[in-house]
Design a protein around this motif. Sequence first.
Motif, PDB file in Angstrom:
ATOM      1  N   CYS A 193       0.825  -1.206   0.000  1.00 17.85           N
ATOM      2  CA  CYS A 193       0.000   0.000   0.000  1.00 17.85           C
ATOM      3  C   CYS A 193       0.855   1.249   0.000  1.00 17.85           C
ATOM      4  CB  CYS A 193      -0.919   0.020   1.196  1.00 17.85           C
ATOM      5  SG  CYS A 193      -0.055   0.422   2.713  1.00 17.85           S
ATOM      6  N   VAL A 194       2.164   1.031  -0.062  1.00 22.44           N
ATOM      7  CA  VAL A 194       3.088   2.150  -0.007  1.00 22.44           C
ATOM      8  C   VAL A 194       3.896   2.168  -1.296  1.00 22.44           C
ATOM      9  CG1 VAL A 194       4.961   3.203   1.294  1.00 22.44           C
ATOM     10  CG2 VAL A 194       3.316   1.735   2.458  1.00 22.44           C
ATOM     11  N   VAL A 195       3.981   3.335  -1.914  1.00 21.88           N
ATOM     12  CA  VAL A 195       4.794   3.451  -3.116  1.00 21.88           C
ATOM     13  C   VAL A 195       6.061   4.221  -2.754  1.00 21.88           C
ATOM     14  CG1 VAL A 195       4.688   3.988  -5.567  1.00 21.88           C
ATOM     15  CG2 VAL A 195       2.570   3.831  -4.242  1.00 21.88           C
ATOM     16  N   CYS A 231      10.309   2.374  12.677  1.00 24.60           N
ATOM     17  CA  CYS A 231       8.943   2.611  13.154  1.00 24.60           C
ATOM     18  C   CYS A 231       7.970   1.519  12.728  1.00 24.60           C
ATOM     19  CB  CYS A 231       8.440   3.966  12.672  1.00 24.60           C
ATOM     20  SG  CYS A 231       7.920   3.922  10.960  1.00 24.60           S
ATOM     21  N   CYS A 232       8.363   0.667  11.816  1.00 26.00           N
ATOM     22  CA  CYS A 232       7.413  -0.333  11.324  1.00 26.00           C
ATOM     23  C   CYS A 232       7.059  -1.339  12.432  1.00 26.00           C
ATOM     24  CB  CYS A 232       7.988  -1.076  10.121  1.00 26.00           C
ATOM     25  SG  CYS A 232       6.884  -2.395   9.573  1.00 26.00           S
ATOM     26  N   PRO A 233       5.780  -1.442  12.774  1.00 24.40           N
ATOM     27  CA  PRO A 233       5.387  -2.287  13.907  1.00 24.40           C
ATOM     28  C   PRO A 233       5.570  -3.783  13.652  1.00 24.40           C
ATOM     29  CG  PRO A 233       3.451  -1.441  12.793  1.00 24.40           C
ATOM     30  CD  PRO A 233       4.632  -0.746  12.189  1.00 24.40           C
ATOM     31  N   THR A 234       5.745  -4.181  12.397  1.00 22.67           N
ATOM     32  CA  THR A 234       5.918  -5.606  12.129  1.00 22.67           C
ATOM     33  C   THR A 234       7.320  -5.913  11.584  1.00 22.67           C
ATOM     34  OG1 THR A 234       4.994  -5.287   9.930  1.00 22.67           O
ATOM     35  CG2 THR A 234       3.468  -5.975  11.647  1.00 22.67           C
ATOM     36  N   GLU A 235       8.218  -4.948  11.698  1.00 18.62           N
ATOM     37  CA  GLU A 235       9.589  -5.095  11.182  1.00 18.62           C
ATOM     38  C   GLU A 235       9.579  -5.582   9.735  1.00 18.62           C
ATOM     39  OE1 GLU A 235      11.749  -7.537  14.020  1.00 18.62           O
ATOM     40  OE2 GLU A 235      12.149  -5.780  15.263  1.00 18.62           O
ATOM     41  N   ALA A 236       8.731  -4.948   8.929  1.00 22.77           N
ATOM     42  CA  ALA A 236       8.579  -5.377   7.532  1.00 22.77           C
ATOM     43  C   ALA A 236       9.591  -4.723   6.603  1.00 22.77           C
ATOM     44  CB  ALA A 236       7.159  -5.056   7.051  1.00 22.77           C
ATOM     45  N   ILE A 237      10.297  -3.703   7.080  1.00 21.96           N
ATOM     46  CA  ILE A 237      11.156  -2.926   6.171  1.00 21.96           C
ATOM     47  C   ILE A 237      12.640  -3.151   6.474  1.00 21.96           C
ATOM     48  CG2 ILE A 237      11.446  -0.654   5.088  1.00 21.96           C
ATOM     49  CD1 ILE A 237       8.970   0.288   6.572  1.00 21.96           C
ATOM     50  N   ARG A 238      13.432  -3.253   5.421  1.00 23.76           N
ATOM     51  CA  ARG A 238      14.888  -3.271   5.531  1.00 23.76           C
ATOM     52  C   ARG A 238      15.432  -2.219   4.586  1.00 23.76           C
ATOM     53  NH1 ARG A 238      13.152  -5.888   8.879  1.00 23.76           N
ATOM     54  NH2 ARG A 238      13.646  -8.000   9.561  1.00 23.76           N
ATOM     55  N   VAL A 292      13.141  -1.362   1.478  1.00 22.09           N
ATOM     56  CA  VAL A 292      12.442  -2.461   0.812  1.00 22.09           C
ATOM     57  C   VAL A 292      11.415  -3.042   1.792  1.00 22.09           C
ATOM     58  CG1 VAL A 292      12.703  -4.684  -0.362  1.00 22.09           C
ATOM     59  CG2 VAL A 292      14.577  -3.032  -0.405  1.00 22.09           C
ATOM     60  N   ILE A 293      10.160  -3.171   1.351  1.00 20.59           N
ATOM     61  CA  ILE A 293       9.118  -3.714   2.221  1.00 20.59           C
ATOM     62  C   ILE A 293       8.836  -5.166   1.861  1.00 20.59           C
ATOM     63  CG2 ILE A 293       6.692  -3.530   2.932  1.00 20.59           C
ATOM     64  CD1 ILE A 293       6.806  -0.564   2.333  1.00 20.59           C
ATOM     65  N   THR A 294       8.770  -6.032   2.876  1.00 20.81           N
ATOM     66  CA  THR A 294       8.306  -7.407   2.653  1.00 20.81           C
ATOM     67  C   THR A 294       6.783  -7.372   2.684  1.00 20.81           C
ATOM     68  OG1 THR A 294      10.201  -8.195   3.883  1.00 20.81           O
ATOM     69  CG2 THR A 294       8.449  -9.781   3.500  1.00 20.81           C
ATOM     70  N   ARG A 354       4.484  -9.093   5.389  1.00 16.76           N
ATOM     71  CA  ARG A 354       4.466  -8.573   6.755  1.00 16.76           C
ATOM     72  C   ARG A 354       3.787  -7.212   6.863  1.00 16.76           C
ATOM     73  NH1 ARG A 354       9.947  -9.458  10.168  1.00 16.76           N
ATOM     74  NH2 ARG A 354      10.112 -11.717   9.961  1.00 16.76           N
ATOM     75  N   CYS A 355       3.566  -6.556   5.752  1.00 12.76           N
ATOM     76  CA  CYS A 355       3.023  -5.197   5.808  1.00 12.76           C
ATOM     77  C   CYS A 355       1.550  -5.240   6.199  1.00 12.76           C
ATOM     78  CB  CYS A 355       3.185  -4.502   4.473  1.00 12.76           C
ATOM     79  SG  CYS A 355       2.435  -2.859   4.451  1.00 12.76           S
ATOM     80  N   ILE A 356       1.186  -4.462   7.220  1.00 13.86           N
ATOM     81  CA  ILE A 356      -0.211  -4.434   7.657  1.00 13.86           C
ATOM     82  C   ILE A 356      -0.914  -3.174   7.151  1.00 13.86           C
ATOM     83  CG2 ILE A 356       0.182  -5.912   9.666  1.00 13.86           C
ATOM     84  CD1 ILE A 356       0.083  -3.293  11.358  1.00 13.86           C
ATOM     85  N   THR A 357      -0.285  -2.422   6.312  1.00 15.84           N
ATOM     86  CA  THR A 357      -0.847  -1.214   5.694  1.00 15.84           C
ATOM     87  C   THR A 357      -1.206  -0.122   6.700  1.00 15.84           C
ATOM     88  OG1 THR A 357      -3.215  -1.843   5.679  1.00 15.84           O
ATOM     89  CG2 THR A 357      -1.869  -2.674   3.874  1.00 15.84           C
ATOM     90  N   CYS A 358      -0.390  -0.009   7.747  1.00  9.07           N
ATOM     91  CA  CYS A 358      -0.703   0.985   8.781  1.00  9.07           C
ATOM     92  C   CYS A 358      -0.302   2.395   8.384  1.00  9.07           C
ATOM     93  CB  CYS A 358      -0.014   0.613  10.094  1.00  9.07           C
ATOM     94  SG  CYS A 358       1.785   0.712  10.008  1.00  9.07           S
ATOM     95  N   GLY A 359       0.641   2.515   7.474  1.00  9.11           N
ATOM     96  CA  GLY A 359       1.045   3.850   7.020  1.00  9.11           C
ATOM     97  C   GLY A 359       2.068   4.546   7.905  1.00  9.11           C
ATOM     98  N   GLU A 360       2.526   3.876   8.983  1.00 12.40           N
ATOM     99  CA  GLU A 360       3.512   4.496   9.871  1.00 12.40           C
ATOM    100  C   GLU A 360       4.762   4.957   9.125  1.00 12.40           C
ATOM    101  OE1 GLU A 360       3.558   5.163  13.326  1.00 12.40           O
ATOM    102  OE2 GLU A 360       1.431   4.810  13.032  1.00 12.40           O
ATOM    103  N   CYS A 361       5.191   4.146   8.162  1.00 13.31           N
ATOM    104  CA  CYS A 361       6.441   4.469   7.468  1.00 13.31           C
ATOM    105  C   CYS A 361       6.288   5.703   6.586  1.00 13.31           C
ATOM    106  CB  CYS A 361       6.933   3.268   6.658  1.00 13.31           C
ATOM    107  SG  CYS A 361       5.728   2.617   5.486  1.00 13.31           S
ATOM    108  N   ILE A 362       5.071   5.946   6.100  1.00  5.90           N
ATOM    109  CA  ILE A 362       4.814   7.135   5.298  1.00  5.90           C
ATOM    110  C   ILE A 362       4.859   8.360   6.215  1.00  5.90           C
ATOM    111  CG2 ILE A 362       3.187   8.256   3.740  1.00  5.90           C
ATOM    112  CD1 ILE A 362       1.910   5.490   3.300  1.00  5.90           C
TER     113      ILE A 362
HETATM  114  S1  SF4 Z   1       2.737   0.439   6.099  1.00  2.00           S
HETATM  115 FE1  SF4 Z   1       3.120  -0.102   8.251  1.00  2.00          FE
HETATM  116  S2  SF4 Z   1       3.462  -2.314   8.216  1.00  2.00           S
HETATM  117 FE2  SF4 Z   1       3.630  -1.632   6.092  1.00  2.00          FE
HETATM  118  S3  SF4 Z   1       5.825  -1.312   5.852  1.00  2.00           S
HETATM  119 FE3  SF4 Z   1       4.940   0.698   6.418  1.00  2.00          FE
HETATM  120  S4  SF4 Z   1       5.162   0.771   8.655  1.00  2.00           S
HETATM  121 FE4  SF4 Z   1       5.473  -1.379   8.050  1.00  2.00          FE
END
Ligand code: SF4
Lengths: 414, 139
Positions: free
Chosen positions: A7-9, A24-31, A38-40, A43-51
Amino acid sequence: MNKPIQCVVLDEDICNGCIHCIKCCPTEAIRVKNQKAVITPERCITCGECIRVCPSHAKKALRDPLEIIDGFKYKVALPHPALYAQFNNLEDKTTVLRALLDYGFDEVFEVAAASETVTEMTRRLISEKKAVLPIISSTCPAVIRLIRLRFPNLIKNISPLYAPREVAASTALLAAMNKTLMPREDIGIILIAPCPGQVASVRVPLGFEKSGIDAVIAISDIFPKMPELMKNADITEAIGTQFSIAGRVGASWGSTGGEAKGILSDNCLSADGIENVIKVLSDLEDERFQNLDFIELTACPGGCVGGMLTVENPYIARVKLAKLRKYLPVSGTRLDDIEINTLFRDGEIEYLPAFNLSDNISESIRLMDELDEILKTLPNLDCGCCGSPTCRAFAEDIVRGGEGKCIYSLIKGT
Amino acid sequence: MILKFDIPGDDFTRAGEASSAIKNKLKQTGFSPEVVRKVSIAVYEAEINSIIHANGGTITLTADEEAIVAVIADTGKGIPDIEAAMREGFTTACDNIRKLGFGAGMGLPNMRKYTDEFDIQSKVGKGTTVTMKIYNKQE
Ligand code: SF4
Ligand SMILES: Nc1ncnc2c1ncn2[C@@H]1O[C@H](COP(=O)(O)OP(=O)(O)OP(=O)(O)O)[C@@H](O)[C@H]1O
Ligand code: SF4
Ligand SMILES: [Mg+2]
């Protein structure tokens, strides 16, 4: 259905490989790999925290462009209640709805109206004990994705009902088809959403087969067009019609606590902000709460008014929504108006074990031991320079077959 | 896999830290959600007991593909009448502790309920050791 969703571009030209988002990613989806995030997707829950946190604005929330509405002959807008909270001195939400018609929509149907139907049905489920209590709201897609990823024991508590946006979509579609006699494909059901999570939930549904929404545009994209249209909006014509139908209960869903309030039970809990949500789910899973009927959880601080695709500061938006609510009737919609069966989701939510080190328990245990051994050799500073969010995550990446070096150890020559 | 934790006896704010850490590790190791939940609830109860009633202790958890075994040991005041302590609703917690939401007398009964094998050994003045086993294959 366990399809991953992005959900993130990321704009690779702008991303400079800093470590804010991985932290900040709550599921440690980003490296960070080769200086790019790079997002896995699993694991991404589409929370938008990284944006939210990206200082260079390299991450953009996925949504459809405004122009997408031109592709439909008959356009129906489904405004999320967070939209009402974006404007100064708004006394009557009819003004916003009228402005949407003037923008080019043929019809508007408030998501808040469907929220009232869902609220009433939820109350019924609780009093008739027809669902596993406490019921966890199915509204915030980020929370649902989090539960199926990290709290599988709580999947049974997720509300069996559709989120209001989907209920609004089916109600609005039926009305539009009856009114226009047009074929389905000519009608565009367009959600005006507060977050990329809702975009993702339309494109890759979780807990139901297919979304009734055809496109999702952002509150923040349509916002700049609104003030001019609202200034000229003639609401005399709209008064007395079935137009601005949602009352206080529905409008309240825009911010934290609003959804739970409508349940009319003392045994409701509301929490907002993804870290708080995680704490609540974790305690709930360990049965540390008793006698709760309903749990409202929103990934965004302040509730949906805090969504990544809104404009106003969530706490100010909340005050504005409260003010607007004062003049509304308690509730504008009633349950008997629509078929109760259509409120129930038609699909299951399955556990997505994306964190398992291996499919096989003995192998997982071996890898966990290996992970702990590697962790002992690391400085435990959690500096993130290696591209993994913590030293532990780095060790995990290594046992999963990844490559990388601890930068700190390299500098220290150890 | 062997996990060891010290439970500090004087800090309520950290109560539950060890059982949370255990839960997170087990989740990554592919035990079924149901098994993880049982272990987590049972170990939490034992952890809290050692804080409230015994000034802290240790947790040793061993996991293999067959089962998970958790041993929670302390050198606190011990339990004079184990049979009474095992009864639902039995508690010696003082009012202050009860105000914190503990002391319903449900800890030990829950530990037995959520585990496949449960053993408690205690000597007054010497300490208490709880041993719990949960099989990976639940019927
Ligand atoms: S949207 Fe949320 S879960 Fe997905 S990569 Fe960004 S911070 Fe992590
Ligand atoms: N580790 C221990 N050391 C000393 N006494 C203990 C210990 N564990 C339990 N007890 C005794 O057994 C009683 C019953 O324990 P149990 O865990 O069932 O209930 P509780 O701790 O009093 O209340 P709850 O667990 O519901 O908060 C306790 O009140 C206490 O007197
Ligand atoms: S809280 Fe609302 S705006 Fe935020 S992610 Fe969830 S549904 Fe979207
Ligand atoms: Mg106890």
